[in-house]
Design a protein around this motif. Structure first.
Motif, PDB file in Angstrom:
ATOM      1  N   ASP A   1       7.646 -10.367   4.804  1.00 49.92           N
ATOM      2  CA  ASP A   1       6.625 -11.482   3.930  1.00 49.92           C
ATOM      3  C   ASP A   1       6.946 -12.667   4.767  1.00 49.92           C
ATOM      4  O   ASP A   1       7.863 -13.414   4.431  1.00 49.92           O
ATOM      5  CB  ASP A   1       7.098 -11.418   2.594  1.00 49.92           C
TER       6      ASP A   1
ATOM      7  N   CYS B   1      12.411 -11.341   4.788  1.00 55.11           N
ATOM      8  CA  CYS B   1      12.102 -12.498   4.331  1.00 55.11           C
ATOM      9  C   CYS B   1      11.807 -12.845   2.940  1.00 55.11           C
ATOM     10  O   CYS B   1      10.923 -12.747   2.390  1.00 55.11           O
ATOM     11  CB  CYS B   1      11.051 -13.331   5.082  1.00 55.11           C
ATOM     12  N   ALA B   2      13.110 -12.602   2.069  1.00 57.04           N
ATOM     13  CA  ALA B   2      12.759 -12.340   0.734  1.00 57.04           C
ATOM     14  C   ALA B   2      12.904 -13.260  -0.403  1.00 57.04           C
ATOM     15  O   ALA B   2      12.342 -12.819  -1.597  1.00 57.04           O
ATOM     16  CB  ALA B   2      14.071 -11.230   0.449  1.00 57.04           C
ATOM     17  N   ALA B   3      13.605 -14.531  -0.064  1.00 61.38           N
ATOM     18  CA  ALA B   3      13.503 -15.709  -1.022  1.00 61.38           C
ATOM     19  C   ALA B   3      12.347 -16.200  -1.306  1.00 61.38           C
ATOM     20  O   ALA B   3      11.270 -16.138  -0.560  1.00 61.38           O
ATOM     21  CB  ALA B   3      14.472 -16.771  -0.878  1.00 61.38           C
ATOM     22  N   PRO B   4      11.986 -16.221  -2.858  1.00 55.26           N
ATOM     23  CA  PRO B   4      13.069 -16.242  -3.997  1.00 55.26           C
ATOM     24  C   PRO B   4      13.037 -14.956  -4.627  1.00 55.26           C
ATOM     25  O   PRO B   4      13.718 -14.862  -5.385  1.00 55.26           O
ATOM     26  CB  PRO B   4      12.291 -17.341  -4.795  1.00 55.26           C
ATOM     27  N   GLY B   5      12.419 -13.992  -4.069  1.00 55.98           N
ATOM     28  CA  GLY B   5      12.558 -12.793  -4.753  1.00 55.98           C
ATOM     29  C   GLY B   5      11.397 -12.033  -5.495  1.00 55.98           C
ATOM     30  O   GLY B   5      11.625 -10.866  -5.874  1.00 55.98           O
ATOM     31  N   GLY B   6      10.476 -12.546  -5.362  1.00 59.06           N
ATOM     32  CA  GLY B   6       9.134 -12.135  -5.916  1.00 59.06           C
ATOM     33  C   GLY B   6       8.831 -10.515  -5.605  1.00 59.06           C
ATOM     34  O   GLY B   6       8.713  -9.558  -6.211  1.00 59.06           O
ATOM     35  N   LYS B   7       9.042 -10.332  -4.543  1.00 58.23           N
ATOM     36  CA  LYS B   7       8.735  -8.910  -3.642  1.00 58.23           C
ATOM     37  C   LYS B   7       9.736  -8.103  -3.913  1.00 58.23           C
ATOM     38  O   LYS B   7       9.488  -6.802  -4.024  1.00 58.23           O
ATOM     39  CB  LYS B   7       7.746  -8.961  -2.379  1.00 58.23           C
TER      40      LYS B   7
ATOM     41  N   GLU C   1      17.566 -13.131   3.226  1.00 60.59           N
ATOM     42  CA  GLU C   1      17.010 -14.576   3.418  1.00 60.59           C
ATOM     43  C   GLU C   1      17.948 -15.360   4.438  1.00 60.59           C
ATOM     44  O   GLU C   1      18.913 -15.431   4.157  1.00 60.59           O
ATOM     45  CB  GLU C   1      17.067 -15.145   1.924  1.00 60.59           C
ATOM     46  N   ILE C   2      17.224 -16.033   5.181  1.00 66.88           N
ATOM     47  CA  ILE C   2      17.793 -16.983   6.195  1.00 66.88           C
ATOM     48  C   ILE C   2      18.421 -17.801   5.860  1.00 66.88           C
ATOM     49  O   ILE C   2      19.585 -18.463   6.149  1.00 66.88           O
ATOM     50  CB  ILE C   2      16.943 -17.195   7.429  1.00 66.88           C
ATOM     51  N   PHE C   3      18.025 -18.847   4.846  1.00 64.23           N
ATOM     52  CA  PHE C   3      18.423 -20.061   4.423  1.00 64.23           C
ATOM     53  C   PHE C   3      19.435 -19.861   3.151  1.00 64.23           C
ATOM     54  O   PHE C   3      18.936 -19.018   1.998  1.00 64.23           O
ATOM     55  CB  PHE C   3      17.159 -20.903   4.066  1.00 64.23           C
TER      56      PHE C   3
ATOM     57  N   ARG D   1      18.301 -20.726  -0.520  1.00 61.72           N
ATOM     58  CA  ARG D   1      17.307 -19.952  -1.124  1.00 61.72           C
ATOM     59  C   ARG D   1      17.710 -18.474  -1.146  1.00 61.72           C
ATOM     60  O   ARG D   1      17.406 -17.632  -2.234  1.00 61.72           O
ATOM     61  CB  ARG D   1      15.983 -19.767  -0.071  1.00 61.72           C
TER      62      ARG D   1
ATOM     63  N   ARG E   1       6.758 -17.415  15.574  1.00 59.13           N
ATOM     64  CA  ARG E   1       7.983 -17.211  14.826  1.00 59.13           C
ATOM     65  C   ARG E   1       7.894 -15.790  14.315  1.00 59.13           C
ATOM     66  O   ARG E   1       8.532 -14.776  14.288  1.00 59.13           O
ATOM     67  CB  ARG E   1       8.307 -18.006  13.629  1.00 59.13           C
TER      68      ARG E   1
ATOM     69  N   ILE F   1      10.138 -12.348  14.553  1.00 61.22           N
ATOM     70  CA  ILE F   1      10.476 -11.623  13.207  1.00 61.22           C
ATOM     71  C   ILE F   1      10.041 -10.193  13.268  1.00 61.22           C
ATOM     72  O   ILE F   1      10.888  -9.287  13.044  1.00 61.22           O
ATOM     73  CB  ILE F   1      10.225 -12.439  12.149  1.00 61.22           C
TER      74      ILE F   1
HETATM   75  C1  LIG Z   1       6.704 -16.371   2.261  1.00 63.73           C
HETATM   76  S1  LIG Z   1       8.399 -16.600   2.022  1.00 63.73           S
HETATM   77  C2  LIG Z   1       8.958 -15.053   1.151  1.00 63.73           C
HETATM   78  C3  LIG Z   1       8.538 -14.842  -0.209  1.00 63.73           C
HETATM   79  C4  LIG Z   1       9.299 -13.744  -0.771  1.00 63.73           C
HETATM   80  N1  LIG Z   1       8.897 -12.729  -0.199  1.00 63.73           N
HETATM   81  C5  LIG Z   1       8.758 -13.700  -2.197  1.00 63.73           C
HETATM   82  O1  LIG Z   1       7.813 -12.890  -2.407  1.00 63.73           O
HETATM   83  O2  LIG Z   1       9.312 -14.169  -3.129  1.00 63.73           O
HETATM   84  C6  LIG Z   1       9.135 -16.540   3.617  1.00 63.73           C
HETATM   85  C7  LIG Z   1      10.630 -16.528   3.814  1.00 63.73           C
HETATM   86  O3  LIG Z   1      10.954 -16.644   4.948  1.00 63.73           O
HETATM   87  C8  LIG Z   1      12.135 -17.603   5.279  1.00 63.73           C
HETATM   88  N2  LIG Z   1      12.145 -17.709   6.662  1.00 63.73           N
HETATM   89  C9  LIG Z   1      11.904 -19.024   7.122  1.00 63.73           C
HETATM   90  N3  LIG Z   1      12.043 -19.311   8.418  1.00 63.73           N
HETATM   91  C10 LIG Z   1      12.335 -17.928   8.784  1.00 63.73           C
HETATM   92  C11 LIG Z   1      12.948 -17.129  10.118  1.00 63.73           C
HETATM   93  N4  LIG Z   1      12.997 -18.013  11.212  1.00 63.73           N
HETATM   94  N5  LIG Z   1      13.304 -16.083   9.846  1.00 63.73           N
HETATM   95  C12 LIG Z   1      13.057 -15.372   8.698  1.00 63.73           C
HETATM   96  N6  LIG Z   1      12.810 -15.707   7.524  1.00 63.73           N
HETATM   97  C13 LIG Z   1      12.481 -17.166   7.619  1.00 63.73           C
HETATM   98  C14 LIG Z   1      11.612 -18.641   4.299  1.00 63.73           C
HETATM   99  O4  LIG Z   1      12.939 -19.352   3.905  1.00 63.73           O
HETATM  100  C15 LIG Z   1      11.037 -18.266   2.971  1.00 63.73           C
HETATM  101  O5  LIG Z   1      11.981 -17.731   2.078  1.00 63.73           O
END
Ligand SMILES: C[S@@+](CC[C@H](N)C(=O)[O-])C[C@H]1O[C@@H](n2cnc3c(N)ncnc32)[C@H](O)[C@@H]1O
Length: 476
Positions: A178, A109-115, A133-135, A138, A208, A212
């Motif tokens: 994440d 769940c990587a966007a926007p990419g901090g981690k 990233e699912i979306f 993003r 959810r 995941i």
């Molecule tokens: C906490 S954020 C991730 C932040 C990212 N790891 C960072 O450090 O920049 C969670 C991410 O999960 C995505 N997300 C939303 N619904 C999801 C789903 N059902 N399955 C997987 N990822 C999902 C969101 O779009 C979002 O980008």
């Protein structure tokens, strides 16, 4: 700040006497930080050299508290990929994952990419990162950040987790989940997180998160490590998820954060009293990690490190492939570009240039776009990709046009011609203007600021035509 009534009530119930200092933290200014990019910190001196007021974050060696009013996010060094603006407590998650050069890692769940950018920094160009990233919108931002950081060993995917699990069964040595969460740790910096919060939302997020984690489990090799994290305080999304996971996945062990992170600086274990499950998991739960905004300088986070028992699958053996060139002349223009514009003979070359010269690497065209697929990658057929590794360039009628991503992955010492800008010229370049250069320069020239590449220019008669991508150009 108008915190939701239900949230206040629930946190009072959970924290008892401690609730006062927890809510007091909402009166403090939000914490602000940046994380340096080790891939660009060639002399290991960014901590002293960056023109900002910085102080170290105790739980991440690349992390620093910064001063928001100094606007590091608007400096050319930010565009150069010297650092990533990141909330300090979020930096603990990758420290807990503890990536090592050469590992095969997925950030699910990587966007926007901090981690992801922090993981790639620790991989130091070796091994593989699949950032997903699912979306799609993003995923594009994620891909841009991977490019800005000059990361060459990362693919960016745009799939739901179950599709990643189908494509990569038991493939990764480490996985970061994440998870999307109710975002209670975002309240101080993001008003929409307050507006979107509800008790029902917490339950929806928890379901959810379980789904995941099931997908992540399918993707993890035996012997592998998974880190689960959220930026929320609700036990339903934190301790209780780990309790549920351990109870339903007896092949996993919870590893203690204290064996990896420093045991001072305000980090704490998860809370027994938040547990709902068996006594056994309640006893264990202190091995999970809590960052509370009233106990340290950070907005708050939760993380847990889980190890799947068994022997690590040797993916390095299985998936290291030779290149799949159909016709050797397909790459002639690319190698001619390399010979003409890169310093191929150097012995102290960067990791990037060494990789670029490997004739047997996995080069692949997507239409006319040439990519170098990272080592250890299995087939990418059937997976939705935003970036298939390092974008090298475009094949154009017997000519090779180098990609912006290639420029970002190179350092000035890797190239035959580099134009180093002063601050004003760097801004002009980032706005898309032409800039003067040495009259001796011909054609592709790297443009750098403080010895970090910004992008390409094409030199002719003492002028550099600007090749900084239009979509990235700064307005003012
Ligand atoms: C906490 S954020 C991730 C932040 C990212 N790891 C960072 O450090 O920049 C969670 C991410 O999960 C995505 N997300 C939303 N619904 C999801 C789903 N059902 N399955 C997987 N990822 C999902 C969101 O779009 C979002 O980008």
């Amino acid at each position: 700040m108008n915190l939701p009534e239900d949230f206040i009530h629930h946190m009072r119930e959970l924290l008892g006497e401690e609730a006062g200092s927890f809510f007091q933290s909402y009166q403090e200014p939000k914490t602000y930080g940046l994380r340096i990019n080790p891939l660009k910190d060639y002399n290991n001196s960014f901590a002293e050299d960056l023109p900002f007021t910085l102080s170290p974050v105790g739980w991440a060696r690349e992390g620093f508290y910064a001063v928001a009013e100094e606007h590091p996010g608007r400096h050319p060094l930010h565009e150069a990929g010297a650092y990533y603006i990141q909330e300090p407590s979020a930096m603990a998650v990758v420290s807990l994952l503890d990536p090592k050069p050469g590992e095969i890692i997925c950030d699910l769940c990587a966007a926007p990419g901090g981690k992801s950018t922090q993981i790639a920094g620790r991989l130091a160009g070796k091994g593989l990162l699949a950032a997903n990233e699912i979306f799609s919108s993003r995923a594009k931002v994620l891909s841009q950040n991977i490019e800005r950081f000059g990361i060459g060993n990362c693919i960016v995917c745009n799939e739901p987790p179950h599709r990643m699990a189908e494509h990569f069964p038991s493939f990764f040595q480490k996985i970061l989940v994440d998870a999307p969460c109710s975002g209670e740790g975002m309240f101080r910096k993001d008003n929409t997180a307050i507006q979107e919060w509800s008790r029902n939302q917490v339950s929806v997020c928890a379901e959810r998160q379980k789904s995941i984690l099931e997908d992540a489990d399918r993707m993890l090799s035996t012997g592998g490590v998974m880190v689960y994290s959220t930026c929320t305080f609700s036990p339903e999304e934190d301790e209780n998820i780990i309790e549920w996971f351990l109870e339903t996945h007896p092949d996993y062990l919870l590893e203690d954060w204290r064996t990896i992170l420093p045991n001072h600086c305000g980090l704490e274990g998860g809370r027994k009293e938040f547990c709902t499950g068996s006594f056994a998991s309640a006893e264990q739960i202190q091995k999970t990690l809590r960052l509370w905004p009233h106990k340290l300088k950070g907005e708050g986070h939760f993380a847990a490190r889980l190890r799947k028992t068994g022997k690590l699958t040797d993916n390095l053996q299985i998936h290291t492939k030779k290149g799949r060139r159909k016709k050797t002349e397909d790459l002639d223009d690319y190698f001619e570009f390399i010979q003409n514009f890169l310093c191929t003979g150097q012995t102290d070359s960067s990791y990037t240039i060494t990789d670029l010269l490997t004739p047997n690497a996995n080069y692949q065209y997507f239409k006319e776009e040439l990519y170098r697929i990272p080592e250890h990658m299995k087939s990418l057929r059937g997976i939705k990709l935003v970036r298939a590794g390092l974008h090298l360039g475009t094949r154009q009628k017997n000519r090779f046009k180098p990609a912006h991503a290639l420029a970002k992955a190179l350092s000035p010492k890797d190239v035959v011609q580099c134009h180093e800008c002063d601050f004003e010229t760097a801004l002009r370049y980032l706005k898309g203007e032409t800039i003067p250069c040495s009259a001796d320069y011909r054609s592709w020239t790297l443009v750098s600021y403080q010895n970090i590449s910004l992008g390409w220019g094409k030199a002719q008669n003492g002028i550099l035509k600007n090749h900084y991508p239009k979509g990235l150009r700064i307005m003012n």
